[in-house]
Every structure is written in structure tokens, then in C-alpha cells.
Write an enzyme that holds these catalytic residues in place. Structure first.
Site, short mmCIF file in Angstrom:
data_model
loop_
_atom_site.label_atom_id
_atom_site.label_comp_id
_atom_site.label_asym_id
_atom_site.label_seq_id
_atom_site.Cartn_x
_atom_site.Cartn_y
_atom_site.Cartn_z
N ASP A 1 84.62 80.01 125.04
CA ASP A 1 83.46 79.04 124.68
C ASP A 1 84.10 77.66 125.07
O ASP A 1 83.98 76.65 124.42
CB ASP A 1 83.15 78.94 123.03
CG ASP A 1 82.21 78.13 122.82
OD1 ASP A 1 81.14 78.04 123.56
OD2 ASP A 1 81.99 77.55 121.69
N GLN B 1 83.99 83.76 117.19
CA GLN B 1 84.34 82.39 116.42
C GLN B 1 83.94 82.61 114.93
O GLN B 1 82.86 82.75 114.80
CB GLN B 1 83.45 81.37 116.91
CG GLN B 1 84.21 80.70 118.56
CD GLN B 1 83.06 80.01 119.33
OE1 GLN B 1 82.06 80.63 119.66
NE2 GLN B 1 83.37 78.77 119.77
N ARG C 1 87.52 64.31 117.56
CA ARG C 1 86.07 64.85 118.23
C ARG C 1 85.96 65.99 117.17
O ARG C 1 86.53 66.99 117.33
CB ARG C 1 85.78 65.06 119.53
CG ARG C 1 84.57 65.53 119.67
CD ARG C 1 84.14 66.17 121.02
NE ARG C 1 82.99 66.44 121.28
CZ ARG C 1 82.49 67.67 121.14
NH1 ARG C 1 83.10 68.85 120.53
NH2 ARG C 1 81.29 68.14 121.53
N ASP D 1 84.13 68.72 115.74
CA ASP D 1 83.26 69.66 116.61
C ASP D 1 82.66 70.35 115.57
O ASP D 1 82.80 70.89 114.55
CB ASP D 1 84.06 70.54 117.45
CG ASP D 1 83.18 71.66 118.09
OD1 ASP D 1 82.58 71.12 119.07
OD2 ASP D 1 83.26 72.68 117.96
N GLU E 1 80.73 65.43 115.99
CA GLU E 1 79.75 65.89 116.80
C GLU E 1 78.73 66.54 116.11
O GLU E 1 79.26 67.73 115.68
CB GLU E 1 80.41 67.03 117.82
CG GLU E 1 79.58 67.33 119.13
CD GLU E 1 79.01 68.89 118.89
OE1 GLU E 1 78.50 69.13 119.64
OE2 GLU E 1 79.81 69.61 118.13
N ASP F 1 78.24 70.01 127.29
CA ASP F 1 77.30 71.01 126.84
C ASP F 1 76.09 70.94 127.48
O ASP F 1 75.65 69.89 128.43
CB ASP F 1 77.00 70.75 125.36
CG ASP F 1 78.21 71.40 124.73
OD1 ASP F 1 78.79 72.33 125.03
OD2 ASP F 1 78.50 70.63 123.51
#
Ligand code: GLC
Length: 663
Positions: A161, A272, A302, A304, A346, A416
Site C-alpha cells: 500500500d 493491513q 503525518r 495517517d 490525515e 493518493d
């Protein structure tokens, strides 16, 4: 004369910190080991830790108590947390402690008008972490002050990913280097005035992470780090209200783990595994990692996929109240032990939820420092395709106000896809049909719209709601790819102007603009990912090209496309640095000029406002001067080009895709 020494007796009494009775009791009961953990430090360092701990403890307590306060072991947990914070602080290198002090004094550092981010995959940009240092001059030329390094920590082999399936939070990915390399890069960046940022993937780890491996083999301690179910009963209940993030390549939200025979919560890919944040051990593990990385010199995390951190039956399991408690607590841990560090959320969610990532109500201003302005991004692309700014103006005017201690991260491309987050209500307000407009945008950017300029790739076609997200580089989406193929100079010119319009918009909005690697050179879609088995299934790789240093070498030649873009962008970045109104501390308001193709915003500063005007069409547009507020109408200067704005008969002229920052 011996210098006067402060001692613990000089610490202000706890009563000065307005702690609630519960928080004070907790602080006292849980700090019993603190002196031992801090004992290796000079006394003034110990004092400093305690001052910060006392100053921020209420925020910490208010974040932790709603989530973990009901547990019998709550105090034991807080004690471990305090010891972890003290341990993190004790291990902090001197240079970073100095940065901590600087930022205690300048807590708004990330809001400054000089802030400009540059975002890249380490592998694509430099090949390895150590080689990033070879390109610091390049980053400096761009004026970057914040560097988001992507896929830094160890991720699983094979599909990962894009690095967001982490197998070791505290070790650099072997393919990129070592922790020492990360430390060296951070030091080198810091010495050049650039703050390094890396991802901390909070919602999930890889199915090959040691915690997951232990859970699979039946270790109950580690099974409680995840959401694991013996059968489909609860998963089926949750599925009733859960959306799918990757409906094409990862349908559903649960995966049967063959080893343990249990159903595991996997919001994203099957590899995940969602972490169970209701378990305080997960909190402690992540805090420990945070300090280790901060002590290598990471200045921004960041965070996520934070929206997904808490699950509640009957909901979409996003943006739950506990997420904000947890984030406030994490943020406070950094404030106490590593105060130089900022947190960026995020959360790609709707405006009313998005604003909560800065903190509203009891969390006001305490949740994170920076969050992505996804709506600005979506509306830029929407207005560019439709040549109409009414939807953008309406939707962004409706945006809730933000606390003045935070900053938006403004961006137009990232690693993304783009999802068409256009609210039906906003569309309706200007007599558009939301569904039809979203369909138009997908068609347009997929290159399926007759006469359109864009060339993108559809991502995750959702058969249920019809959504089709889009991938593609800035240049390909903005028309450069098609224009180059046509060899049409005028269209090349227009594509360049669209890209510069976008950069002027994100630099002029008030917040921290993020440039995405390669956009400054006009890198096009790269389809070579399709030949890599690990990437072929994920078309987001189309806009994660390898940096083209040969093209970069042409950046000073303004007769080339690279030169036109690069110089255009650094001119905007330079203008931003000298324009104090663009500090994120000052309010940005959207202006409705009643003009269908010009977007306008105003940044109000005590020394005078700045008005940004952006023409989203390939025609010249005129703006009536008397429609602009707050202006000394005669002497308007455009801060971008540092010249008088062109006016005639009471109008301002905006050329095709023109942009003006008027003061
Ligand atoms: C974030 C990342 C994205 C990733 C997802 C799951 O949204 O930006 O690339 O796929 O989280 O980790």
C-alpha cells in the site's frame, strides 16, 4: 559569584496550573517513579520537563480519561505513560532540546508565511535516504521548509500500500537505509531550515508486524491489539453501516486469518490490520515509537488514516469522538516530551468532521496542528473542469471557522487519488445535481469528455454509489500530456498556466502549501508501474513517477517547460515568503464577487488585507473594483508580480488563468 540555581522547590505549585481535582490527584499518584527516570539529567532539564508536564497535564488527562478512565488499571497506565514521556525526554539529543526551547517560544512556527512543503517518496526522489542529502540544494532552491519523506519505516515485502503496511514502526526500511541515515538526513535538513516529516500509520499495521504475527499464533496479549472475531456475527453487524475504502481491490472490511481462524478488522487491504486503540497498550507502544522517531530528528508526524481509529456499531466507524480524545492525548505527549514536534492529521472527510481534527468544543485547538484541506483541492479541479467557480465559492464559504493556532495543509496533488467530495447540498445550493457533477468530473479527468484537456486514470469504481476516483499527475490532469502530444504551443501554454494558477492558489490561501514531487517540472503520468507485480494492481502509482533529474537540470532554462514551471513556482513561493498576510494565523475568508469564473479570497491582517483573485478560464476576465472590499482602490499592488494591478474603467484585468494577490 556563583550563578543562582533553580531547584525543585522553585517549581510553581500545581495550584497555578488550574488542574481539575481528578487530574491533580492522577498526576501526583502517577509521578512516583518520575525522579528516578529523570535522574540522569541535569537539574534544569528535570525542571523543564516538570514545568511542561504540569502545564499540559490537564489536556493529557482530558484526552485519556474519556477513553481509558473506566479501567481499573487507569493509574497504572498513566504512570507508564509518564515514565515513557520522561524516558523519551531523557534520551532526547541536546540539539533537539534546543529546538524544543525555540518552539516553546515560537509555537506558531508552522504557521509562518515562509512555510512551504515538498512531498516525495524517498525511493522515487533519491533512491535512498542517504542520497536525499545530495538534493538539499534543490529543495532549498524551491524554498521548501518542510519535507515530507514517504515510505520511510519498514513495510512488508510485496504489496505494501505504498509503504502504509508497516512491519516495524521504529526501523527504517532496509531498502532505503538505516536509522542512522534517517538521523543524518533529519540533521542535514534541520541545519538548512527544513523540518522533516514522516508518516505514523496509526490505524493499522501490516499483517506481518510482530504484533500481528504473535496474534495469529494465538498470543492473547497481542490479539487484544487488534479486532479479531471468532465468527462473522459482529463483523456482519458492523458491515451494515461500513463503507468500503478500496471497493475494487479490497472489498469488505474484514479478512479471515487462516492461521488463527479469526476474522480480523482490515479497513484498507487484507494485509493491513486495524489497531485496537481501546487497548491502552497500543497507545503506549505508539507513544514510545513517536519519541524514538522524534529523537532521530523528525519534526512533524503525518498521522495517517486517523479518522478510522475508533469503531462503534451502527456508525461508519469514522470521526468518532474517541478519535479526538486519543489525538489530543497523543498531541499532548509530544508537547510535554518533544515540544518541537507538530502533528498533522490525515483525515479526508467532510468539512464539519474535518474541522474536528483541529479540535472543536472541549478539544478546541488541541487535536493537531495541521490538517489537509481536501475540499480546496477538490474544488480547484472541479472549477478547472467546469470553468465555473460558483460551486467552489459557495462550498468554501460554508466552511466552518478554524482555531487561529492551526494551519491548513493546502495541496492539489499528493500520492493518493482524488475523490470527488462534492456535497449534494452544496451542489443543490447553486442548482447543480451533485451526482451528475461528480460523474462529469470523473469523465472529464479520465479523459472521456469530448474536448477536455485532462488525461487521468479511473481508480476504485464503486458500483454501489457510482463514484469513480481519479489518478494522474498534476501535469497530465492539467492538460500538459495531451498538449505535448498535439504539439500545440498554445495548449502547452494553457496547461502551464493552469499549473501555476493552482500553485498560486495553494500558496495564497493562508496555510502551508505542499508541493508534490515532480509537479514543479511537469512530470507526466508514468504507466511503467503496470509491469511491477507489487504495484500493478494500484493505479495510484501512475502519479508516483521516479524523479527525472535530467529534466530537473533544464529548470534554469526558461525556454523549456521545466524552466517555465520551475521558475513560475519559485516566483510564487518567493512572493509568499514576503507576504505577511499569508501566515496561517490570520483568517482566510472567501469572497463572493458574483463572478462565475473567478475565485476570490481575502486574508485579513492587522496591517492591511490581501485579496487573491484566480481566473479559472482561458479567457480574460474583468473584475469591478467596487466589488472588492477593504481596499484603497487606486493603488492596488499585485504582490505576485510586484507591480500595479492592470486596471481600466473601474475594472481589474485578469488574463487567462491569471492570478493576483492584491494589497
Ligand atoms: C492514507 C494514505 C494512503 C493509504 C491509506 C491507508 O490515506 O495516504 O496512501 O492507502 O492511508 O494506509
Amino acid at each position: 559569584m556563583t550563578p543562582e540555581k533553580n531547584t525543585f522547590a522553585d517549581l510553581p505549585p500545581l495550584s497555578e496550573y488550574h488542574l481539575s481535582a481528578e487530574a491533580r490527584l492522577c498526576l501526583n499518584e502517577c509521578s512516583t517513579e518520575l525522579d528516578t527516570v529523570l535522574s540522569t539529567l541535569p537539574e534544569h532539564d528535570q525542571l523543564l520537563f516538570k514545568l511542561r508536564q504540569h502545564r499540559w497535564f490537564q489536556n493529557l488527562y482530558d484526552g485519556l480519561a474519556p477513553v481509558y478512565g473506566h479501567r481499573k488499571d487507569f493509574n497504572g497506565f498513566v504512570q507508564k505513560l509518564i515514565d515513557t514521556m520522561a524516558g523519551g525526554y531523557a534520551a532526547r539529543p541536546k540539539a533537539l532540546k534546543l529546538l524544543d526551547l525555540k518552539r516553546d517560544l515560537q509555537p506558531d512556527w508552522f504557521q509562518h508565511e515562509s512555510m512551504l512543503g515538498y512531498v516525495f517518496y524517498v525511493e522515487q526522489f533519491a533512491g535512498s535516504l542517504a542520497k536525499v542529502t545530495d538534493h538539499i540544494d534543490y529543495l532549498d532552491e524551491l524554498g521548501a521548509t518542510y519535507i515530507h519523506l514517504m515510505k520511510v519505516m519498514q513495510s512488508r515485502d510485496g504489496e505494501d500500500d505504498g509503504g502504509y503496511a508497516v512491519t516495524d514502526y521504529a526501523s527504517v526500511d532496509k531498502s532505503l537505509g538505516t536509522n542512522d541515515d534517517l538521523k543524518n538526513v533529519c540533521t542535514a535538513l534541520r541545519n538548512r531550515g527544513m523540518s522533516p516529516c514522516i508518516d505514523l500509520v496509526l490505524n493499522h499495521c501490516a499483517s506481518e508486524h510482530p504484533w500481528a504475527m504473535a496474534a495469529r499464533s494465538g498470543d492473547e496479549h497481542y490479539q487484544s491489539y487488534f479486532y479479531m472475531f471468532d465468527d462473522r456475527q459482529l463483523p456482519d453487524v458492523f458491515e451494515e453501516t461500513l463503507p468500503e475504502v478500496f471497493p475494487e481491490f479490497a472489498p469488505g472490511n474484514f479478512t479471515l486469518d487462516e492461521v488463527s481462524g479469526k476474522w480480523v478488522w482490515t479497513t484498507f487491504n487484507h494485509f493491513q490490520w486495524d489497531l485496537n486503540w481501546s487497548n491502552p497498550d497500543v497507545f503506549l507502544e505508539i507513544v514510545d515509537v513517536m519519541f524514538k522517531l522524534a529523537n532521530l530528528g523528525v519534526e512533524v508526524f503525518r498521522l495517517d488514516a486517523v479518522a478510522f481509529m475508533w469503531k462503534r456499531p451502527g456508525t461508519d466507524c469514522q470521526n468518532q469522538e474517541e478519535v479526538f480524545d486519543l489525538m489530543q492525548a497523543l498531541r499532548t505527549c509530544s508537547r510535554i516530551a518533544t515540544p518541537a514536534v507538530a502533528h498533522k492529521a490525515e483525515a479526508i472527510v467532510a468539512p464539519d468532521d474535518l474541522i474536528r481534527y483541529f479540535g472543536v468544543g472541549r478539544h478546541h485547538g488541541k487535536v493537531s496542528n495541521v490538517a489537509y484541506h481536501n475540499s480546496l483541492m477538490v474544488h480547484y479541479w472541479s472549477a478547472l473542469a467546469s470553468r465555473n467557480t460558483r460551486l467552489m465559492t459557495h462550498a468554501l464559504s460554508e466552511f466552518p471557522r478554524t482555531p487561529n493556532s492551526i494551519s491548513w495543509a493546502t495541496y492539489l496533488r499528493c500520492h493518493d487519488d482524488i475523490g470527488w467530495a462534492i456535497a449534494d447540498d452544496d451542489a443543490r445550493a447553486i442548482h447543480l445535481d451533485g451526482f451528475a457533477h461528480r460523474r462529469f468530473l470523473s469523465d472529464f479527468y479520465a479523459g472521456e469528455f469530448a474536448g477536455g484537456f485532462a488525461r487521468g486514470v479511473v481508480f476504485q469504481h464503486n458500483k454501489v454509489n457510482g463514484d469513480r476516483r481519479i489518478n494522474g499527475t498534476f501535469a497530465s490532469l492539467a492538460g500538459l500530456e495531451i498538449a505535448l502530444e498535439e504539439g500545440n504551443e498554445h495548449h502547452i501554454h494553457l496547461a502551464i498556466e493552469r499549473i501555476l494558477l493552482g500553485h498560486a492558489l495553494i500558496c495564497g490561501f493562508g496555510g502551508m502549501p505542499l508541493l508534490y514531487m515532480g509537479d514543479e517540472l511537469g512530470l507526466l503520468n508514468d504507466h511503467s508501474y503496470a509491469t511491477s507485480p507489487d504495484h500493478a494492481g494500484d493505479s495510484r502509482w501512475v502519479h508516483r513517477p521516479v524523479m527525472n533529474w535530467e529534466r530537473a537540470a533544464r529548470r534554469h532554462d526558461v525556454s523549456t517547460i521545466e524552466g517555465r514551471l520551475f521558475n513560475g513556482i519559485i516566483a510564487i513561493a518567493q512572493a509568499r515568503r514576503r507576504t505577511q498576510q499569508l501566515s496561517a494565523r490570520y483568517d482566510t475568508e472567501i469572497l463572493d464577487l458574483g463572478h462565475p469564473s473567478v475565485f476570490a479570497n481575502i486574508n485579513r491582517h492587522p496591517n492591511g488585507s490581501l485579496i487573491g483573485l484566480y481566473n479559472f478560464t482561458e479567457q480574460t476576465q474583468l473584475i469591478r473594483i467596487d466589488h472588492l472590499p477593504d481596499m484603497a482602490l487606486l493603488n492596488m499592488v499585485d504582490e505576485l508580480e510586484q507591480q500595479q494591478a492592470v486596471t481600466s474603467s473601474g475594472h481589474i484585468h485578469l488574463r487567462a488563468y491569471g492570478r493576483l494577490w492584491l494589497s
